[in-house]
Design a protein around this motif. Structure first.
Motif, PDB file in Angstrom:
ATOM      1  N   ILE A  60     -26.614  12.585  27.625  1.00  0.00           N
ATOM      2  CA  ILE A  60     -27.954  12.316  27.095  1.00  0.00           C
ATOM      3  C   ILE A  60     -28.503  13.559  26.392  1.00  0.00           C
ATOM      4  O   ILE A  60     -29.186  13.456  25.368  1.00  0.00           O
ATOM      5  N   ALA A  61     -28.185  14.749  26.921  1.00  0.00           N
ATOM      6  CA  ALA A  61     -28.639  15.991  26.298  1.00  0.00           C
ATOM      7  C   ALA A  61     -28.052  16.137  24.893  1.00  0.00           C
ATOM      8  O   ALA A  61     -28.744  16.532  23.951  1.00  0.00           O
ATOM      9  N   ILE A  62     -26.774  15.806  24.742  1.00  0.00           N
ATOM     10  CA  ILE A  62     -26.121  15.864  23.432  1.00  0.00           C
ATOM     11  C   ILE A  62     -26.784  14.887  22.464  1.00  0.00           C
ATOM     12  O   ILE A  62     -27.101  15.234  21.317  1.00  0.00           O
ATOM     13  N   LEU A  63     -27.001  13.659  22.911  1.00  0.00           N
ATOM     14  CA  LEU A  63     -27.589  12.623  22.057  1.00  0.00           C
ATOM     15  C   LEU A  63     -28.995  13.000  21.603  1.00  0.00           C
ATOM     16  O   LEU A  63     -29.323  12.891  20.411  1.00  0.00           O
ATOM     17  N   THR A  64     -29.830  13.445  22.542  1.00  0.00           N
ATOM     18  CA  THR A  64     -31.216  13.774  22.182  1.00  0.00           C
ATOM     19  C   THR A  64     -31.275  15.008  21.286  1.00  0.00           C
ATOM     20  O   THR A  64     -32.150  15.102  20.416  1.00  0.00           O
TER      21      THR A  64
END
Length: 323
Positions: free
Chosen positions: A222-226
Motif C-alpha cells: 500500500i505504501a508503494i501504491l500511495t
C-alpha cells in the motif's frame, strides 16, 4: 552525546507519548501524529502547491519553445529559463514537502526503533535500567528460551542500544501488561513493532499459521501504491505529465519518469525492512497529501488572477513594434 537524529526524535517522541497516553493505541497514535505533522507543514504545502500550479500554467509556453527550438538545445534552455524567471517559478518549488518529510521520517524511525529512550523517556545509561534489562533477560531465558534465543547472550548495553522494541515486548511477557516498559503495538490485529520482511521469511518457511504476520506485507504494498499516486498527481498538477507525453527526450522529463519508479521503489524498500509503524506513517501521510493536493488545486483554480503567465519573448516583440 546525542546525534542530530536523536535531537529530531526527542520532540517527536514527546508528541507521540502525549497522544499515546490519551488514547492508549499505538496505531491510532501514529495516525493522529501524522495528521498533526501535516497540519504543521500546511503553509509550506500550500507554497509548494502554488509553485506546481505556476508550473502547470507555463507548460503550454514551454511546449511551444520546445517545438520552436527543437534543433537548438542551448537556445531552448536559455528561453525556458527566461520564462521561469519572468514568472518567478522554481522547478524545485514542489519538492518542499518531501525535503521536510525526510528528517521527520528519520526522527520517527528513531522513536519507533528506540521506544524506551525516545517514547517512554527511559534513561538507558542508568544503573537501574541496566539492572532491569538483566532481570528481564534472566526471566526470558527461564520462561521463553525459544523467543529470546541468542539475544540472551548479549549485554544489557547492547540490548538497550539495538533491541528496545524486543525489551518492551519481553517486559510484557514476563512482568505483565502493567509493566512500565510495556507498549501496546497492536493495531487491527497487526504488530506494528514487527518488520514486514518477517512475513516473507514465514512464507518461505511455509509457515502460514501467523496470518497477522503475513498480513504485514500489505503495508509496503500500500505504501508503494500511495507513493506512486502522489507522484503521479503532483506531476499532473504541475503539467509535467502532458510535457512528458509531448517531449520524452527532455532531461527534466527523463528525471520525472525516473522518479516515478525510484520513489515508490525506495518507499517499498524502507516500508519492507523497517518496523511497520513507519510504514503506517508513510501510508497515512500519502493519503493526506493526495487529499491536500486535490483540495488546494481546486482552491487555486478559483484564483486564476494569481497565475497569469508572462512571456518575455512576446513582451520584447511588442516593445519593438511600439518603437
Amino acid at each position: 552525546m546525542l546525534n542530530i537524529f536523536d535531537l529530531i526524535a526527542i520532540p517527536l517522541g514527546i508528541i507521540i507519548k502525549v497522544i499515546y497516553d490519551l488514547i492508549k493505541n499505538y496505531g491510532l497514535t501514529i495516525i493522529i501524529f501524522t495528521v498533526i505533522i501535516k497540519l504543521l507543514v500546511l503553509p509550506l504545502t500550500m507554497k509548494s502547491q502554488k509553485a506546481m500550479k505556476k508550473q502547470q500554467k507555463i507548460q503550454p509556453v514551454i511546449m511551444e519553445l520546445q517545438k520552436k527550438y527543437a534543433n537548438d538545445k542551448e537556445k531552448l534552455q536559455r528561453e525556458m529559463m527566461k520564462v521561469y524567471q519572468e514568472n518567478n517559478v522554481s522547478m524545485m518549488g514542489g519538492c518542499l514537502p518531501l525535503l521536510i518529510q525526510m528528517p521527520i521520517l528519520i526522527g520517527l524511525y528513531r522513536v519507533i526503533q528506540a521506544p524506551l529512550q525516545h517514547f517512554l523517556r527511559v534513561d538507558i545509561n542508568a544503573q537501574a535500567t541496566l539492572d532491569k534489562v538483566a532481570d528481564i533477560v534472566s526471566k526470558m531465558t527461564a520462561q521463553f528460551p525459544d523467543v529470546i534465543r541468542d539475544l540472551a547472550n548479549q549485554t544489557p548495553e547492547i540490548l538497550l542500544r539495538n533491541y528496545q522494541i524486543q525489551l518492551s515486548t519481553w517486559s510484557q511477557m514476563v512482568n505483565g501488561p502493567g509493566d512500565s516498559w510495556a507498549i501496546n503495538f497492536n493495531f487491527l490485529g497487526l504488530d506494528l513493532a514487527e518488520v514486514p520482511s518477517a512475513a516473507l521469511t514465514a512464507l518461505m518457511q511455509g509457515n502460514f499459521s501467523e496470518i497477522s504476520v503475513i498480513l504485514l506485507l500489505l503495508i509496503p504494498i500500500i505504501a508503494i501504491l500511495t507513493t506512486w499516486l502522489t507522484m503521479r498527481q503532483s506531476q499532473k498538477m504541475s503539467g509535467q505529465t502532458a510535457q512528458n507525453n509531448a517531449n520524452g527526450d527532455n532531461p527534466a522529463q527523463s528525471m520525472s519518469k525516473t522518479m516515478n519508479i525510484l520513489a515508490p521503489a525506495m518507499t517499498g524498500f524502507f516500508a519492507f525492512t523497517l518496523p511497520s509503524g513507519l510504514g503506517i506513517y508513510w501510508i497515512v501521510s500519502n493519503v493526506l497529501q493526495l487529499a491536500q493536493q486535490q483540495f488546494l488545486n481546486s482552491y487555486f483554480e478559483k484564483k486564476e488572477a494569481d497565475f497569469v503567465v508572462k512571456i518575455p519573448e512576446k513582451r520584447r516583440k511588442n516593445g519593438k513594434k511600439r518603437k
